[in-house]
Design a protein around this motif. Structure first.
Motif, PDB file in Angstrom:
ATOM      1  N   ASN A  45      13.659   2.305  -2.845  1.00 54.70           N
ATOM      2  CA  ASN A  45      14.891   2.401  -2.087  1.00 54.70           C
ATOM      3  C   ASN A  45      15.018   1.298  -1.041  1.00 54.70           C
ATOM      4  O   ASN A  45      15.494   1.536   0.052  1.00 54.70           O
ATOM      5  N   THR A  46      14.538   0.115  -1.367  1.00 57.79           N
ATOM      6  CA  THR A  46      14.630  -1.026  -0.466  1.00 57.79           C
ATOM      7  C   THR A  46      15.123  -2.226  -1.261  1.00 57.79           C
ATOM      8  O   THR A  46      14.968  -2.274  -2.475  1.00 57.79           O
ATOM      9  N   TYR A  96      -2.374  -4.485  -2.815  1.00 60.13           N
ATOM     10  CA  TYR A  96      -0.931  -4.702  -2.763  1.00 60.13           C
ATOM     11  C   TYR A  96      -0.198  -3.483  -3.327  1.00 60.13           C
ATOM     12  O   TYR A  96       0.791  -3.021  -2.765  1.00 60.13           O
ATOM     13  N   ALA A  97      -0.694  -2.944  -4.435  1.00 59.79           N
ATOM     14  CA  ALA A  97      -0.100  -1.738  -5.019  1.00 59.79           C
ATOM     15  C   ALA A  97      -0.262  -0.550  -4.074  1.00 59.79           C
ATOM     16  O   ALA A  97       0.657   0.267  -3.917  1.00 59.79           O
ATOM     17  N   HIS A 113       1.696   3.288   0.306  1.00 59.25           N
ATOM     18  CA  HIS A 113       1.580   3.676   1.708  1.00 59.25           C
ATOM     19  C   HIS A 113       2.912   3.602   2.437  1.00 59.25           C
ATOM     20  O   HIS A 113       3.120   4.327   3.412  1.00 59.25           O
ATOM     21  N   ARG A 114       3.814   2.756   2.001  1.00 57.69           N
ATOM     22  CA  ARG A 114       5.118   2.626   2.666  1.00 57.69           C
ATOM     23  C   ARG A 114       5.901   3.931   2.632  1.00 57.69           C
ATOM     24  O   ARG A 114       6.764   4.152   3.474  1.00 57.69           O
ATOM     25  N   PRO A 136       4.377   3.848   8.571  1.00 53.91           N
ATOM     26  CA  PRO A 136       5.141   2.866   9.347  1.00 53.91           C
ATOM     27  C   PRO A 136       4.432   1.519   9.470  1.00 53.91           C
ATOM     28  O   PRO A 136       5.087   0.474   9.464  1.00 53.91           O
ATOM     29  N   LEU A 137       3.109   1.514   9.536  1.00 49.20           N
ATOM     30  CA  LEU A 137       2.377   0.260   9.604  1.00 49.20           C
ATOM     31  C   LEU A 137       2.521  -0.517   8.288  1.00 49.20           C
ATOM     32  O   LEU A 137       2.732  -1.732   8.288  1.00 49.20           O
TER      33      LEU A 137
END
Length: 133
Positions: A6-7, A34-35, A40-41, A50-51
């Motif tokens: 959703n970005t 990276y995955a 985590h996002r 959030p980080l």
């Protein structure tokens, strides 16, 4: 749009140049990391989410600024190609454009350098947070 996250998608595709922000993430975290960052996002129950989002947006902004620098370079080269054709007509030589572009490039290059520095700091913070989990 990347509907899964959703970005907005990065301005790059697999067949085009990968920006330095994304490259820094992939280099620092590796493909698995990276995955994991992408997963985590979506976390909302810890500070890791959030980080991870901050890390992602910091890299995206670095890529955006890099793209702007590349655009300035292309435009400057295009204008510079026209100078010899107008060399005998001093009133049509685009020196004003080059002066403005020079200042814009300086500002953008400074912003880009600051963004890459910030990206490195956020990468280190993210790695430390992963060790604490």
């Amino acid at each position: 749009m990347d509907s899964h996250l959703n970005t907005p998608r990065s301005h790059t595709s697999p067949s085009t140049h990968t920006g330095p922000g994304e490259t820094a993430l992939r280099t620092a975290l590796g493909n698995d990391g990276y995955a994991t960052l992408r997963r985590h996002r979506r976390l909302t129950d810890t500070a890791l989410g959030p980080l991870a989002e901050l890390l992602w947006t910091t890299a995206q902004e670095a890529d955006h600024l890099h793209g702007e620098l590349r655009s300035y370079a292309r435009n400057t080269c295009d204008h510079a190609r026209h100078v010899p054709a107008h060399a005998n007509q001093t009133e049509t030589v685009p020196l004003g454009f080059l002066q403005h572009t020079s200042r814009a490039i300086d500002v953008n290059a400074t912003r880009y350098a600051q963004q890459m520095n910030q990206l490195n700091l956020v990468i280190e913070a993210y790695k430390l947070a992963l060790l604490a989990v």
